[in-house]
Design a protein around this motif. Sequence first.
Motif, short mmCIF file in Angstrom:
data_model
loop_
_atom_site.label_atom_id
_atom_site.label_comp_id
_atom_site.label_asym_id
_atom_site.label_seq_id
_atom_site.Cartn_x
_atom_site.Cartn_y
_atom_site.Cartn_z
N ASN A 78 5.25 27.34 35.67
CA ASN A 78 4.39 26.35 35.03
C ASN A 78 3.56 25.57 36.04
N ALA A 104 0.89 25.41 25.94
CA ALA A 104 2.32 25.73 26.03
C ALA A 104 3.04 24.99 24.91
N ASP A 106 5.95 22.52 23.97
CA ASP A 106 6.73 21.49 24.65
C ASP A 106 7.53 20.72 23.60
N LEU A 111 1.23 21.65 24.03
CA LEU A 111 0.70 20.92 25.18
C LEU A 111 -0.56 21.63 25.67
N LYS A 113 -2.64 22.67 28.36
CA LYS A 113 -2.55 22.80 29.80
C LYS A 113 -3.92 22.98 30.44
N HIS A 132 -0.48 16.14 23.93
CA HIS A 132 0.57 16.71 23.08
C HIS A 132 0.13 16.56 21.64
N TYR A 217 3.12 31.06 26.04
CA TYR A 217 1.86 30.32 26.01
C TYR A 217 1.01 30.80 24.82
#
Length: 252
Positions: A78, A104, A106, A111, A113, A132, A217
């Motif tokens: 990550n 991703a 979470d 999330l 990224k 988020h 992902y």
Amino acid sequence: MSEQIKSLLKSLSVLEFLGQFPNGASLQTIAKQTGMTKSSAHRILSTYESAGYVSQLSSGRDYRLTMKLLHVGQVALNSDVTGFVKPYLTQLLDAINETVNFLAFDGDNILFKDKLEPSNASFRTRTYIGLHSPAYCSAAGKCFLAFASDQIREAYWQRNHNTMRQLTENTILDKGAFFKELERVKERGYAIDDEENEAGISCVAIPVFNKDGMPIYAISVSSLTPKMARLGFDSLAGIITKTAKLIEEKLF
């Protein structure tokens, strides 16, 4: 090379050797194949066992790696994954000229990224790197849940259904309808956010799987709903899938 470095390399060789035996290996086998005495191998294994990286099977004889190493590896992955996938996301952006997101899972949220937007974009989505967002009303969130087990789906619903909100008239809050939507996602291989999070904005997402077939992902493309309709969800999904496959081949 100092004796400390030699000892460290010897210890690491035990981990690497055990990585070839997912069902475990005996002390005698480990010692023989790594060129150590049984006492040295046992001392190293006992240290790893006390730290939680190695465990003995119920038989009390064979040793194997634990999931703690997977956690360490995932942290390392990550920490560098965004930079690794950036060229692929950039190529996707150049091909479709629409907002591209890399996400991703979470906890019970997705999330963001990374996010790439066209330089000439006529509008900007409200999302940003580090955001988020709830899984239930997003295409990426559906990707993760669609390929999860029934138990994980049910646990997610039980934890979250009381806090789910009707963000738009298209937000799915009925359990039966939501689970049917997840089955559709799994069947066709991609997920759609049909103005379920933000009115006027639609999104299509593709999961990125690891070698075990788990979605780690997701890659999504977002734009104004009329434009997404003209481009076609199936067509976009096909383009994104090619990018996802390239990342899977290089990353896992």
